[in-house]
Scaffold this motif. Structure first.
Motif, PDB file in Angstrom:
ATOM      1  N   PRO A 131       0.826  -1.215   0.000  1.00  0.00           N
ATOM      2  CA  PRO A 131       0.000   0.000   0.000  1.00  0.00           C
ATOM      3  C   PRO A 131       0.860   1.265   0.000  1.00  0.00           C
ATOM      4  CG  PRO A 131       0.123  -0.900   2.216  1.00  0.00           C
ATOM      5  CD  PRO A 131       0.975  -1.774   1.348  1.00  0.00           C
ATOM      6  N   ALA A 132       0.215   2.412   0.027  1.00  0.00           N
ATOM      7  CA  ALA A 132       0.905   3.699   0.167  1.00  0.00           C
ATOM      8  C   ALA A 132       0.247   4.454   1.325  1.00  0.00           C
ATOM      9  CB  ALA A 132       0.779   4.499  -1.124  1.00  0.00           C
ATOM     10  N   ILE A 133       1.009   5.379   1.907  1.00  0.00           N
ATOM     11  CA  ILE A 133       0.499   6.127   3.068  1.00  0.00           C
ATOM     12  C   ILE A 133       0.449   7.624   2.753  1.00  0.00           C
ATOM     13  CG2 ILE A 133       1.152   6.924   5.375  1.00  0.00           C
ATOM     14  CD1 ILE A 133       2.053   4.198   6.078  1.00  0.00           C
ATOM     15  N   ILE A 134      -0.665   8.257   3.087  1.00  0.00           N
ATOM     16  CA  ILE A 134      -0.751   9.721   2.981  1.00  0.00           C
ATOM     17  C   ILE A 134      -1.231  10.267   4.326  1.00  0.00           C
ATOM     18  CG2 ILE A 134      -1.833  11.691   1.824  1.00  0.00           C
ATOM     19  CD1 ILE A 134      -2.200   9.986  -0.646  1.00  0.00           C
ATOM     20  N   PRO A 135      -0.301  10.752   5.167  1.00  0.00           N
ATOM     21  CA  PRO A 135      -0.747  11.358   6.416  1.00  0.00           C
ATOM     22  C   PRO A 135      -1.291  12.761   6.132  1.00  0.00           C
ATOM     23  CG  PRO A 135       1.604  10.769   6.466  1.00  0.00           C
ATOM     24  CD  PRO A 135       1.156  10.759   5.050  1.00  0.00           C
ATOM     25  N   LEU A 136      -2.533  13.005   6.514  1.00  0.00           N
ATOM     26  CA  LEU A 136      -3.144  14.301   6.242  1.00  0.00           C
ATOM     27  C   LEU A 136      -4.271  14.530   7.245  1.00  0.00           C
ATOM     28  CD1 LEU A 136      -2.822  16.550   4.035  1.00  0.00           C
ATOM     29  CD2 LEU A 136      -4.737  15.480   2.835  1.00  0.00           C
ATOM     30  N   ASP A 137      -4.247  15.717   7.872  1.00  0.00           N
ATOM     31  CA  ASP A 137      -5.335  16.070   8.789  1.00  0.00           C
ATOM     32  C   ASP A 137      -6.378  16.859   8.001  1.00  0.00           C
ATOM     33  OD1 ASP A 137      -7.048  17.078  10.688  1.00  0.00           O
ATOM     34  OD2 ASP A 137      -5.460  17.607  12.112  1.00  0.00           O
ATOM     35  N   LEU A 138      -7.550  16.277   7.836  1.00  0.00           N
ATOM     36  CA  LEU A 138      -8.584  16.916   7.012  1.00  0.00           C
ATOM     37  C   LEU A 138      -9.053  18.240   7.601  1.00  0.00           C
ATOM     38  CD1 LEU A 138     -10.822  13.826   6.063  1.00  0.00           C
ATOM     39  CD2 LEU A 138      -8.830  14.731   4.860  1.00  0.00           C
ATOM     40  N   LYS A 139      -8.765  18.454   8.887  1.00  0.00           N
ATOM     41  CA  LYS A 139      -9.204  19.715   9.498  1.00  0.00           C
ATOM     42  C   LYS A 139      -8.411  20.903   8.961  1.00  0.00           C
ATOM     43  CE  LYS A 139      -9.191  20.171  14.112  1.00  0.00           C
ATOM     44  NZ  LYS A 139      -9.759  19.872  15.431  1.00  0.00           N
ATOM     45  N   GLY A 140      -7.115  20.670   8.720  1.00  0.00           N
ATOM     46  CA  GLY A 140      -6.275  21.797   8.310  1.00  0.00           C
ATOM     47  C   GLY A 140      -5.895  21.773   6.841  1.00  0.00           C
ATOM     48  N   ALA A 141      -6.220  20.690   6.142  1.00  0.00           N
ATOM     49  CA  ALA A 141      -5.747  20.548   4.759  1.00  0.00           C
ATOM     50  C   ALA A 141      -6.392  21.591   3.840  1.00  0.00           C
ATOM     51  CB  ALA A 141      -6.056  19.141   4.253  1.00  0.00           C
ATOM     52  N   THR A 142      -5.613  22.032   2.857  1.00  0.00           N
ATOM     53  CA  THR A 142      -6.092  23.054   1.920  1.00  0.00           C
ATOM     54  C   THR A 142      -6.381  22.410   0.557  1.00  0.00           C
ATOM     55  OG1 THR A 142      -3.878  23.474   1.087  1.00  0.00           O
ATOM     56  CG2 THR A 142      -4.586  24.780   3.001  1.00  0.00           C
ATOM     57  N   LYS A 143      -7.025  23.209  -0.279  1.00  0.00           N
ATOM     58  CA  LYS A 143      -7.309  22.750  -1.649  1.00  0.00           C
ATOM     59  C   LYS A 143      -6.014  22.288  -2.331  1.00  0.00           C
ATOM     60  CE  LYS A 143      -9.271  24.482  -5.941  1.00  0.00           C
ATOM     61  NZ  LYS A 143     -10.604  24.806  -6.375  1.00  0.00           N
ATOM     62  N   GLN A 144      -4.917  23.049  -2.116  1.00  0.00           N
ATOM     63  CA  GLN A 144      -3.650  22.706  -2.754  1.00  0.00           C
ATOM     64  C   GLN A 144      -3.120  21.355  -2.259  1.00  0.00           C
ATOM     65  OE1 GLN A 144      -2.521  24.534  -5.374  1.00  0.00           O
ATOM     66  NE2 GLN A 144      -1.198  22.745  -5.660  1.00  0.00           N
ATOM     67  N   TYR A 195     -23.011  16.836  13.727  1.00  0.00           N
ATOM     68  CA  TYR A 195     -22.703  15.564  13.044  1.00  0.00           C
ATOM     69  C   TYR A 195     -23.858  15.170  12.123  1.00  0.00           C
ATOM     70  CZ  TYR A 195     -21.688  10.576  12.416  1.00  0.00           C
ATOM     71  OH  TYR A 195     -21.455   9.321  11.879  1.00  0.00           O
ATOM     72  N   SER A 196     -25.082  15.229  12.660  1.00  0.00           N
ATOM     73  CA  SER A 196     -26.255  14.859  11.857  1.00  0.00           C
ATOM     74  C   SER A 196     -26.381  15.778  10.643  1.00  0.00           C
ATOM     75  CB  SER A 196     -27.507  14.936  12.734  1.00  0.00           C
ATOM     76  OG  SER A 196     -28.662  14.687  11.977  1.00  0.00           O
ATOM     77  N   VAL A 197     -26.236  17.081  10.877  1.00  0.00           N
ATOM     78  CA  VAL A 197     -26.357  18.049   9.772  1.00  0.00           C
ATOM     79  C   VAL A 197     -25.268  17.783   8.722  1.00  0.00           C
ATOM     80  CG1 VAL A 197     -26.268  20.502   9.183  1.00  0.00           C
ATOM     81  CG2 VAL A 197     -27.455  19.775  11.260  1.00  0.00           C
ATOM     82  N   SER A 198     -24.068  17.435   9.192  1.00  0.00           N
ATOM     83  CA  SER A 198     -22.965  17.189   8.247  1.00  0.00           C
ATOM     84  C   SER A 198     -23.255  15.976   7.370  1.00  0.00           C
ATOM     85  CB  SER A 198     -21.634  17.003   8.991  1.00  0.00           C
ATOM     86  OG  SER A 198     -21.539  15.730   9.620  1.00  0.00           O
ATOM     87  N   ASN A 239     -16.616  20.191   4.377  1.00  0.00           N
ATOM     88  CA  ASN A 239     -15.763  21.012   3.499  1.00  0.00           C
ATOM     89  C   ASN A 239     -14.612  20.187   2.908  1.00  0.00           C
ATOM     90  OD1 ASN A 239     -17.444  23.014   4.381  1.00  0.00           O
ATOM     91  ND2 ASN A 239     -15.948  24.022   5.691  1.00  0.00           N
ATOM     92  N   SER A 240     -13.981  19.370   3.744  1.00  0.00           N
ATOM     93  CA  SER A 240     -12.850  18.585   3.231  1.00  0.00           C
ATOM     94  C   SER A 240     -13.342  17.567   2.200  1.00  0.00           C
ATOM     95  CB  SER A 240     -12.120  17.876   4.370  1.00  0.00           C
ATOM     96  OG  SER A 240     -12.844  16.746   4.802  1.00  0.00           O
ATOM     97  N   GLN A 241     -14.570  17.089   2.374  1.00  0.00           N
ATOM     98  CA  GLN A 241     -15.111  16.083   1.448  1.00  0.00           C
ATOM     99  C   GLN A 241     -15.367  16.717   0.077  1.00  0.00           C
ATOM    100  OE1 GLN A 241     -15.461  12.788   3.146  1.00  0.00           O
ATOM    101  NE2 GLN A 241     -14.210  14.179   4.354  1.00  0.00           N
ATOM    102  N   TYR A 242     -15.835  17.970   0.122  1.00  0.00           N
ATOM    103  CA  TYR A 242     -16.043  18.709  -1.132  1.00  0.00           C
ATOM    104  C   TYR A 242     -14.705  18.930  -1.838  1.00  0.00           C
ATOM    105  CZ  TYR A 242     -15.268  23.571  -2.707  1.00  0.00           C
ATOM    106  OH  TYR A 242     -14.756  24.687  -3.295  1.00  0.00           O
ATOM    107  N   LEU A 243     -13.679  19.359  -1.077  1.00  0.00           N
ATOM    108  CA  LEU A 243     -12.373  19.619  -1.691  1.00  0.00           C
ATOM    109  C   LEU A 243     -11.742  18.330  -2.220  1.00  0.00           C
ATOM    110  CD1 LEU A 243     -10.969  22.207   0.890  1.00  0.00           C
ATOM    111  CD2 LEU A 243     -11.610  22.675  -1.497  1.00  0.00           C
ATOM    112  N   LEU A 244     -11.884  17.268  -1.423  1.00  0.00           N
ATOM    113  CA  LEU A 244     -11.338  15.968  -1.841  1.00  0.00           C
ATOM    114  C   LEU A 244     -12.022  15.488  -3.123  1.00  0.00           C
ATOM    115  CD1 LEU A 244     -11.075  13.692   1.327  1.00  0.00           C
ATOM    116  CD2 LEU A 244      -9.483  13.677  -0.587  1.00  0.00           C
ATOM    117  N   ALA A 245     -13.359  15.517  -3.110  1.00  0.00           N
ATOM    118  CA  ALA A 245     -14.102  15.027  -4.274  1.00  0.00           C
ATOM    119  C   ALA A 245     -13.755  15.853  -5.506  1.00  0.00           C
ATOM    120  CB  ALA A 245     -15.605  15.070  -3.995  1.00  0.00           C
TER     121      ALA A 245
END
Ligand SMILES: NC(=O)c1ccc[n+]([C@@H]2O[C@H](COP(=O)([O-])OP(=O)(O)OC[C@H]3O[C@@H](n4cnc5c(N)ncnc54)[C@H](OP(=O)(O)O)[C@@H]3O)[C@@H](O)[C@H]2O)c1
Length: 245
Positions: free
Chosen positions: A65-78, A166-169, A127-133
């Motif tokens: 496999p491959a590993i990508i450590p990333l905190d979705l709370k702080g990650a940017t579009k870039q 959580y429910s709203v998200s 927000n992170s899901q939108y940027l990821l997608a």
């Protein structure tokens, strides 16, 4: 349980991204996908947990496999764009993405939801899901029969007292899934969501501290739905929420 039987090589030669792959359902999904022949890209917040999953995948004799450590709370579009160009240059394709990582925040009366908790839950779960997608879709589109899978919840289409942000998200996730599924309906990308149902993980034990964990499903029990949406049996399924239980 969602009833689906699959072959031992159901995901052979597929490259699949799993977010929240270090723990809980995402960890089990990563191990399962790898055991069925997929090369899994493990994304998560805690590097040590991802390394443990990496080792377990290698130990079970699955593709490296491959590993990508990333905190979705702080990650940017870039960050997401860079991640996708790394996946593209290393693997040349992406057959599937399981967007599984999420945070619970705090269960509390609506009147007492802290603004910071609300914002964090929306950042990680929406927000992170939108940027990821948005970053992933162009690569998924260049891969035949690719699958984008969001993760919803039982409180993602029926609001429940005290489940607040959580429910709203999760309502937002189901909406995002439907928008993308409709827009990409004529492309090679299918987009769906999974509702795992009550599952024995850290998140569940925080939400239900008094519950006997043995009375709910284990991540292993719900894997048929997770495999179904990633393998070719679901190529014609688009815009659906699949209940894993
Ligand atoms: N368990 C249930 O009963 C249940 C029911 C309905 C829906 N769900 C949904 O199923 C999915 C998986 O839940 P789970 O029960 O397996 O939860 P979990 O055991 O808490 O695991 C969540 C995973 O997401 C990762 N994550 C959390 N915040 C992150 C961030 N900011 N950046 C990157 N990764 C982050 C965690 O990483 P770390 O471990 O490094 O923090 C962990 O690997 C979630 O979408 C959840 O909403 C679960």
């Amino acid at each position: 349980m969602f009833d689906f039987k699959f072959d031992a090589n159901a995901l052979a030669n597929k490259v699949i991204l799993v977010t929240g792959a270090g723990d809980g359902i995402g960890k089990k999904a990563a191990l399962t996908y790898a055991s069925l022949g997929a090369t899994v890209i493990l994304l998560g917040k805690t590097t040590q947990k991802l390394e443990a999953v990496y080792d377990a995948i290698v130990e079970q004799g699955s593709p490296e496999p491959a590993i990508i450590p990333l905190d979705l709370k702080g990650a940017t579009k870039q960050n997401y764009l860079d991640m996708v160009s790394t996946i593209k240059s290393q693997f040349g394709r992406l057959n599937g993405a399981l967007l599984n990582a999420a945070m619970l925040g705090e269960l509390s009366p609506f009147a007492q939801i802290h603004e910071q908790i609300w914002n964090d839950v929306m950042q990680v779960n929406v927000n992170s899901q939108y940027l990821l997608a948005q970053a992933l879709l162009p690569l998924l589109q260049t891969t035949p029969d690719s699958s984008l899978v969001f993760t919803s919840s039982g409180v993602g289409n029926k609001g429940k007292a005290y489940w607040g942000a959580y429910s709203v998200s999760k309502f937002a996730i189901e909406g995002m899934m439907q928008v993308i599924a409709d827009e990409y309906d004529t492309t090679s990308v299918r987009t769906n969501a999974i509702n795992p149902g009550a599952t024995n993980t850290k998140m569940r034990s925080v939400a239900y501290p008094g519950e006997d964990a043995k009375t709910v499903a284990y991540p292993a029990d719900i894997m048929p739905a997770y495999v179904y949406l990633m393998c070719n049996d679901s190529v014609d399924v688009n815009g659906q929420v699949i209940n894993a239980q």
